[in-house]
Write a protein that holds these residues in place. Sequence first.
Motif, PDB file in Angstrom:
ATOM      1  N   SER A 164       0.852  -1.194   0.000  1.00  0.00           N
ATOM      2  CA  SER A 164       0.000   0.000   0.000  1.00  0.00           C
ATOM      3  C   SER A 164       0.884   1.239   0.000  1.00  0.00           C
ATOM      4  CB  SER A 164      -0.876   0.035   1.249  1.00  0.00           C
ATOM      5  OG  SER A 164      -1.777  -1.033   1.236  1.00  0.00           O
ATOM      6  N   TYR A 165       0.481   2.215  -0.787  1.00  0.00           N
ATOM      7  CA  TYR A 165       1.249   3.444  -0.863  1.00  0.00           C
ATOM      8  C   TYR A 165       0.372   4.634  -0.513  1.00  0.00           C
ATOM      9  CZ  TYR A 165       4.634   0.628  -3.400  1.00  0.00           C
ATOM     10  OH  TYR A 165       5.536  -0.329  -3.750  1.00  0.00           O
ATOM     11  N   GLY A 166       1.005   5.619   0.124  1.00  0.00           N
ATOM     12  CA  GLY A 166       0.299   6.861   0.377  1.00  0.00           C
ATOM     13  C   GLY A 166       0.588   7.854  -0.722  1.00  0.00           C
ATOM     14  N   SER A 167      -0.145   8.959  -0.713  1.00  0.00           N
ATOM     15  CA  SER A 167       0.001   9.981  -1.742  1.00  0.00           C
ATOM     16  C   SER A 167       1.443  10.486  -1.824  1.00  0.00           C
ATOM     17  CB  SER A 167      -0.937  11.141  -1.424  1.00  0.00           C
ATOM     18  OG  SER A 167      -0.960  12.048  -2.472  1.00  0.00           O
ATOM     19  N   GLY A 168       1.974  10.476  -3.014  1.00  0.00           N
ATOM     20  CA  GLY A 168       3.311  11.010  -3.221  1.00  0.00           C
ATOM     21  C   GLY A 168       4.436  10.024  -3.000  1.00  0.00           C
ATOM     22  N   GLU A 169       4.086   8.851  -2.548  1.00  0.00           N
ATOM     23  CA  GLU A 169       5.129   7.888  -2.216  1.00  0.00           C
ATOM     24  C   GLU A 169       5.675   7.189  -3.455  1.00  0.00           C
ATOM     25  OE1 GLU A 169       5.551   4.522   1.198  1.00  0.00           O
ATOM     26  OE2 GLU A 169       3.612   5.450   0.852  1.00  0.00           O
TER      27      GLU A 169
ATOM     28  N   VAL B  41       7.040   4.357  -5.882  1.00  0.00           N
ATOM     29  CA  VAL B  41       6.972   2.909  -6.085  1.00  0.00           C
ATOM     30  C   VAL B  41       8.366   2.418  -6.480  1.00  0.00           C
ATOM     31  CG1 VAL B  41       5.906   1.060  -7.434  1.00  0.00           C
ATOM     32  CG2 VAL B  41       4.540   3.036  -6.725  1.00  0.00           C
ATOM     33  N   TYR B  42       8.973   3.131  -7.409  1.00  0.00           N
ATOM     34  CA  TYR B  42      10.399   2.930  -7.689  1.00  0.00           C
ATOM     35  C   TYR B  42      10.955   4.239  -8.214  1.00  0.00           C
ATOM     36  CZ  TYR B  42       8.781   2.032 -12.507  1.00  0.00           C
ATOM     37  OH  TYR B  42       8.175   2.116 -13.740  1.00  0.00           O
ATOM     38  N   SER B  43      12.274   4.318  -8.283  1.00  0.00           N
ATOM     39  CA  SER B  43      12.891   5.587  -8.640  1.00  0.00           C
ATOM     40  C   SER B  43      13.943   5.421  -9.717  1.00  0.00           C
ATOM     41  CB  SER B  43      13.540   6.222  -7.403  1.00  0.00           C
ATOM     42  OG  SER B  43      12.561   6.454  -6.419  1.00  0.00           O
ATOM     43  N   MET B  44      14.168   6.496 -10.453  1.00  0.00           N
ATOM     44  CA  MET B  44      15.198   6.513 -11.484  1.00  0.00           C
ATOM     45  C   MET B  44      16.536   6.077 -10.906  1.00  0.00           C
ATOM     46  SD  MET B  44      14.502  10.131 -13.429  1.00  0.00           S
ATOM     47  CE  MET B  44      16.027  10.202 -14.375  1.00  0.00           C
ATOM     48  N   GLY B  45      17.235   5.264 -11.639  1.00  0.00           N
ATOM     49  CA  GLY B  45      18.566   4.865 -11.214  1.00  0.00           C
ATOM     50  C   GLY B  45      18.597   3.558 -10.446  1.00  0.00           C
ATOM     51  N   GLU B  46      17.490   3.220  -9.795  1.00  0.00           N
ATOM     52  CA  GLU B  46      17.431   1.931  -9.110  1.00  0.00           C
ATOM     53  C   GLU B  46      17.458   0.802 -10.136  1.00  0.00           C
ATOM     54  OE1 GLU B  46      14.429   3.376  -5.473  1.00  0.00           O
ATOM     55  OE2 GLU B  46      13.883   1.706  -6.810  1.00  0.00           O
ATOM     56  N   SER B  47      18.004  -0.331  -9.734  1.00  0.00           N
ATOM     57  CA  SER B  47      17.955  -1.454 -10.655  1.00  0.00           C
ATOM     58  C   SER B  47      16.601  -2.132 -10.525  1.00  0.00           C
ATOM     59  CB  SER B  47      19.081  -2.440 -10.352  1.00  0.00           C
ATOM     60  OG  SER B  47      18.848  -3.043  -9.104  1.00  0.00           O
ATOM     61  N   GLY B  48      16.148  -2.729 -11.621  1.00  0.00           N
ATOM     62  CA  GLY B  48      14.813  -3.317 -11.635  1.00  0.00           C
ATOM     63  C   GLY B  48      14.822  -4.703 -11.015  1.00  0.00           C
ATOM     64  N   ASP B  49      14.279  -4.818  -9.821  1.00  0.00           N
ATOM     65  CA  ASP B  49      14.284  -6.112  -9.149  1.00  0.00           C
ATOM     66  C   ASP B  49      12.966  -6.850  -9.351  1.00  0.00           C
ATOM     67  OD1 ASP B  49      12.775  -4.324  -7.749  1.00  0.00           O
ATOM     68  OD2 ASP B  49      13.355  -5.089  -5.776  1.00  0.00           O
ATOM     69  N   GLY B  50      12.162  -6.358 -10.315  1.00  0.00           N
ATOM     70  CA  GLY B  50      10.885  -7.001 -10.590  1.00  0.00           C
ATOM     71  C   GLY B  50       9.961  -6.027 -11.290  1.00  0.00           C
ATOM     72  N   VAL B  51       8.754  -6.478 -11.562  1.00  0.00           N
ATOM     73  CA  VAL B  51       7.801  -5.574 -12.184  1.00  0.00           C
ATOM     74  C   VAL B  51       6.686  -5.243 -11.190  1.00  0.00           C
ATOM     75  CG1 VAL B  51       8.269  -6.551 -14.460  1.00  0.00           C
ATOM     76  CG2 VAL B  51       6.273  -7.334 -13.184  1.00  0.00           C
ATOM     77  N   TYR B  52       5.922  -4.216 -11.508  1.00  0.00           N
ATOM     78  CA  TYR B  52       4.885  -3.743 -10.611  1.00  0.00           C
ATOM     79  C   TYR B  52       3.553  -3.763 -11.329  1.00  0.00           C
ATOM     80  CZ  TYR B  52       8.898  -2.173  -7.954  1.00  0.00           C
ATOM     81  OH  TYR B  52      10.077  -2.144  -7.265  1.00  0.00           O
ATOM     82  N   CYS B  53       2.527  -4.143 -10.623  1.00  0.00           N
ATOM     83  CA  CYS B  53       1.199  -4.191 -11.219  1.00  0.00           C
ATOM     84  C   CYS B  53       0.255  -3.369 -10.359  1.00  0.00           C
ATOM     85  CB  CYS B  53       0.721  -5.641 -11.301  1.00  0.00           C
ATOM     86  SG  CYS B  53      -0.831  -5.803 -12.182  1.00  0.00           S
ATOM     87  N   VAL B  54      -0.358  -2.360 -10.968  1.00  0.00           N
ATOM     88  CA  VAL B  54      -1.237  -1.469 -10.225  1.00  0.00           C
ATOM     89  C   VAL B  54      -2.569  -2.176  -9.964  1.00  0.00           C
ATOM     90  CG1 VAL B  54      -2.361   0.784 -10.191  1.00  0.00           C
ATOM     91  CG2 VAL B  54      -0.175   0.499 -11.382  1.00  0.00           C
ATOM     92  N   CYS B  55      -2.951  -2.262  -8.687  1.00  0.00           N
ATOM     93  CA  CYS B  55      -4.227  -2.887  -8.324  1.00  0.00           C
ATOM     94  C   CYS B  55      -5.305  -1.846  -8.110  1.00  0.00           C
ATOM     95  CB  CYS B  55      -4.076  -3.712  -7.054  1.00  0.00           C
ATOM     96  SG  CYS B  55      -3.016  -5.129  -7.261  1.00  0.00           S
ATOM     97  N   SER B  56      -4.941  -0.737  -7.477  1.00  0.00           N
ATOM     98  CA  SER B  56      -5.905   0.344  -7.268  1.00  0.00           C
ATOM     99  C   SER B  56      -5.143   1.658  -7.193  1.00  0.00           C
ATOM    100  CB  SER B  56      -6.691   0.110  -5.981  1.00  0.00           C
ATOM    101  OG  SER B  56      -5.861   0.337  -4.866  1.00  0.00           O
ATOM    102  N   GLY B  57      -5.823   2.736  -7.506  1.00  0.00           N
ATOM    103  CA  GLY B  57      -5.203   4.053  -7.469  1.00  0.00           C
ATOM    104  C   GLY B  57      -4.562   4.426  -8.801  1.00  0.00           C
TER     105      GLY B  57
ATOM    106  N   GLU C 143       5.348   6.955  -8.964  1.00  0.00           N
ATOM    107  CA  GLU C 143       4.927   7.527  -7.676  1.00  0.00           C
ATOM    108  C   GLU C 143       3.412   7.487  -7.560  1.00  0.00           C
ATOM    109  OE1 GLU C 143       6.166  11.664  -7.366  1.00  0.00           O
ATOM    110  OE2 GLU C 143       4.133  12.110  -6.701  1.00  0.00           O
ATOM    111  N   ALA C 144       2.933   7.011  -6.411  1.00  0.00           N
ATOM    112  CA  ALA C 144       1.485   6.960  -6.175  1.00  0.00           C
ATOM    113  C   ALA C 144       0.929   8.376  -6.096  1.00  0.00           C
ATOM    114  CB  ALA C 144       1.190   6.201  -4.894  1.00  0.00           C
ATOM    115  N   LEU C 145      -0.165   8.633  -6.808  1.00  0.00           N
ATOM    116  CA  LEU C 145      -0.760   9.970  -6.779  1.00  0.00           C
ATOM    117  C   LEU C 145      -1.794  10.110  -5.681  1.00  0.00           C
ATOM    118  CD1 LEU C 145      -1.235  11.076 -10.465  1.00  0.00           C
ATOM    119  CD2 LEU C 145       0.405  11.878  -8.777  1.00  0.00           C
ATOM    120  N   GLY C 146      -2.141   9.013  -5.090  1.00  0.00           N
ATOM    121  CA  GLY C 146      -3.098   9.010  -3.983  1.00  0.00           C
ATOM    122  C   GLY C 146      -2.941   7.659  -3.341  1.00  0.00           C
ATOM    123  N   PRO C 147      -3.811   7.299  -2.419  1.00  0.00           N
ATOM    124  CA  PRO C 147      -3.723   5.952  -1.861  1.00  0.00           C
ATOM    125  C   PRO C 147      -3.765   4.940  -2.993  1.00  0.00           C
ATOM    126  CG  PRO C 147      -5.383   7.262  -0.712  1.00  0.00           C
ATOM    127  CD  PRO C 147      -4.947   8.070  -1.892  1.00  0.00           C
ATOM    128  N   ALA C 148      -2.841   4.008  -2.968  1.00  0.00           N
ATOM    129  CA  ALA C 148      -2.774   3.039  -4.072  1.00  0.00           C
ATOM    130  C   ALA C 148      -2.271   1.696  -3.563  1.00  0.00           C
ATOM    131  CB  ALA C 148      -1.838   3.554  -5.166  1.00  0.00           C
TER     132      ALA C 148
END
Lengths: 243, 243
Positions: B43-48, B50-66, B107-112
């Motif tokens: 779960s992410y809060g607003s502005g948080e 999910v991953y950032s530029m420069g980080e290595s990709g340790d997997g993929v992300y799937c948006v469930c809500s938000g 980055e989560a734009l709201g609760p996600a």
Amino acid sequence: MVKSRSRGSNFDCVTCIMRKRSDWSVLGRDEVTLLANGQSSFSYGSGEPVYSMGESGDGVYCVCSGTVAIRRLDAEGNSVLLQLAYPGDTLGYEAVLTGEPHRCNAEALGPANVCHIKSLTVKELLDKNPNLGLQFLRRTAASLDDAQDKLVHHATLSNRAKLAHLLLILMDRYGRRTADGTSTLHLPVSRRDLASMIGARHETVSRIIGRFESDGIAYFSGRSVRIPQVNALVEEIRPQLVG
Amino acid sequence: MVKSRSRGSNFDCVTCIMRKRSDWSVLGRDEVTLLANGQSSFSYGSGEPVYSMGESGDGVYCVCSGTVAIRRLDAEGNSVLLQLAYPGDTLGYEAVLTGEPHRCNAEALGPANVCHIKSLTVKELLDKNPNLGLQFLRRTAASLDDAQDKLVHHATLSNRAKLAHLLLILMDRYGRRTADGTSTLHLPVSRRDLASMIGARHETVSRIIGRFESDGIAYFSGRSVRIPQVNALVEEIRPQLVG
DNA sequence: GACACGCATTGACTAACGTCAAATTTTGTT
DNA sequence: AACAAAATTTGACGTTAGTCAATGCGTGTC
């Protein structure tokens, strides 16, 4: 000088030197044979279309020699040159995959040889060798990355900086470094295309070129460009930092 | 209101309703089990991030809500919002495929709620089911098409037209048509982000908004927008045709 | 070789947009 | 509720880039 497209017989995937540097390098021996059987090669003259927006995708295209321009037109007829494709690049697979018509025009910028691989063959190969699809995926992801970089540049740089950046990119492929540290560049495109690539009017590009010359950064004569110090172009890209 | 990312247990791929509308819909029954085993939900809060530029990709992300914002920063720190990702969208696979670090922030734009699928699992699934790779390829090709459309718009439209166009796009997802023909829209992003999406300064966006209000085209109050006639926005997009 | 055509350059002018700065509102935190 | 921080709006101003129009250049055609 627009010759009409002509069928050529000089190119054969089995012996093609570009294949090793292309997406098709993942294919095994008999898959290459299958590829060669579904392929026909064509010669294009300057300005001749390889495929056009709205046409349905009856196969993919592989550039063997020359440069192919990928353009998109908007409703008002403005042409934007989105990408330059070089030997080894594969084009038009989006339309084959989605079943939608081509979203772009592809046009030879000079004499070019381009092979056509029919849809059926492409689908068979994708089916036989999943690595081909992954290869296309990597390539498409790289194109997306490139397009997103361009979006960032369009959003943050001045036209002057964008032109400097474009010249640097064109240097990589069309440039030549001479002994005394100066570089020369033969542009593959017209001023109008140059303008559309940076999202500016051609008059504006003319004026920026004029200012590059006054500032001693680059000298233009037709499609030839002389750049005394490449580093001066790099300096142009970063927005003016005060201090 | 930035909560820290927290592990959630509410989401499970086997029962996930978004899965059917996502790239993962091509998976078979036991492949979904494999997916579920390689997955963790957060779960992410607003502005948080999910991953950032420069980080290595340790997997993929799937948006469930938000909604998740995909941004890119340039060397000077300018942020450009490139894309909004919605439930069902898969993110970050470029980095997994190429082995390169992430080129964007997410980055989560709201609760996600966003699930993470580790690289090993992704690779196993790509290996087991080639259709997954083709699905990613289709999705990436669609993103590329979208980015190229944006490039054309950046090259040919005024900021006013681009803002009108953006509002129409946001209408599709965040808009609501009321009984009397007017529409309302709750913006998912700040004015600054709105500005970066069209490649303009935030002050410019403020002024365009002011003019939209004077012209009776759209009325803004915080992130709420009221649009009396959607068609008036459509008219804004085409460059002034002299009659 | 003369011509026509499209491309490129230049000028004058205008409109759009960016910059800097201040005031105001909104939002989040304590 | 009060405060601090961030976002937004507004103003004044300068710069950039687009528009319209005329002229020059180069290439291909007849």
